[in-house]
Design an enzyme around this catalytic site. Structure first.
Site, short mmCIF file in Angstrom:
data_model
loop_
_atom_site.label_atom_id
_atom_site.label_comp_id
_atom_site.label_asym_id
_atom_site.label_seq_id
_atom_site.Cartn_x
_atom_site.Cartn_y
_atom_site.Cartn_z
CE LYS A 1 0.37 -44.00 -4.21
NZ LYS A 1 0.37 -43.23 -5.48
CE LYS B 1 0.46 -41.05 -0.89
NZ LYS B 1 0.36 -40.44 -2.22
#
Length: 330
Positions: free
Chosen positions: A202, A255
């Site tokens: 992330k 992400k």
């Protein structure tokens, strides 16, 4: 030597569809949902056209449509009525997510429920961890995220979601050791069958703005670069994934997705584990903005982008376009 006429395989839509190497399926989509307290509430998110914060009763109506379209999985985020520095609403049995999960599980039997495990929307400061003061600096510089104290809270959140009935918890705080702490705690509490979707890679990204509007979770000081990943690094992303896999992750996530297709590709080449790509809010809003009033253009953009994620190696895609994609595929 004769000309090799590869264009024969592109001559018309029927032939192109026949030989397509990468295909989107409705079953590949995971739909994010924003749940709020109360009844009869449906609040538009202005920076995400077509996306709403929904009270549990309206979320259930939404999921009836979602299920009819063939979408098999949802990712649930909560917006609490109150925030505090202990993020107490995040792990309360009567928290907005916990109550919604129980209602979904009672009324919809065959849908996969994934719950986001973080505290950014449950604290007034908007960070993903517990805030502590350092003795080294003064002012806001003396504040830092206490990794290990945060792990204790994340584990409590995960257990509360498991007790409510989720299939997977998805820790997104990017704290070191979060998967191990959650896995061990779930197992000790008897939730051996609850899986973990780890937000392993992330990145600290500018593509999260509309999402933070939706959750009212923008950090009130500083940024998240000390715990979310530096977008300049790819080897580090693989280290994060390997660590989470070793700690017990069942699925790993990249992400955002669009600017990180190389990470998805490298992860798929290296790890024998399901990989999910998160088509994030900024990507969604960007497509909505440039295709406003032109649904045909929007459809082509969405299919091009989501197909690129599948082509890179994603097994599943978290996307706010889930319902639209399902209708288009029909």
């Amino acid at each position: 030597m004769p000309v090799v006429r590869l264009r024969r395989l592109r001559r018309n839509p029927q032939i192109r569809n026949l030989v397509a190497e990468t295909r989107l399926r409705t079953e590949d989509m995971i739909l994010p949902c924003f749940v709020i307290g109360g009844e009869g509430r449906r609040e538009p998110i202005l920076s995400m056209p077509g996306i709403y914060r929904l009270s549990a009763d309206n979320l259930l109506k939404e999921l009836g449509e979602v299920k009819a379209l063939g979408i098999k999985a949802i990712l649930v985020f909560g917006i609490p009525e109150k925030k505090d520095n202990a993020a107490s609403e995040a792990y309360s049995d009567n928290g907005v997510v916990q109550k919604a999960i129980r209602r979904i599980r009672k009324e919809i039997k065959d849908i996969v429920i994934i719950s986001d495990v973080c505290i950014c929307s449950y604290t007034p400061h908007g960070h993903c961890g517990v805030i502590k003061k350092s003795k080294l600096y003064s002012g806001t510089r003396d504040l830092y995220i206490d990794n290990d104290k945060t792990l204790e809270i994340l584990a409590k959140v995960a257990v509360s979601h498991a007790a409510a009935g989720v299939d997977f918890v998805a820790p997104s705080a990017m704290m070191d050791g979060q998967v191990l702490e959650i896995r061990n705690t779930l197992d000790r509490r008897g939730f051996l069958d609850v899986g973990i979707v780890a937000y392993s890679a992330k990145f600290a990204s500018n593509f999260y703005g509309p999402f933070r509007d939706a959750l009212n979770s923008a950090p009130q000081f500083g940024d998240r670069k000390s715990y979310q990943m530096d977008f300049r690094n790819s080897d580090e992303a693989l280290r994060e994934m390997k660590q989470d896999i070793n700690e017990g992750a069942d699925i790993v996530m990249v992400k955002p997705a669009l600017a990180y297709l190389d990470i998805i590709y490298r992860a798929k080449e290296k790890f024998n584990i399901p990989i999910v790509a998160y088509n994030v809010s900024g990507e969604y809003s960007m497509i909505k903005k440039i295709s406003v009033g032109n649904k045909a253009k929007e459809k082509e953009l969405v299919f091009e982008i989501l197909t690129s994620m599948k082509r890179a190696g994603a097994d599943f895609i978290v996307t706010y376009f889930g319902k639209e994609v399902a209708r288009w595929l029909r």
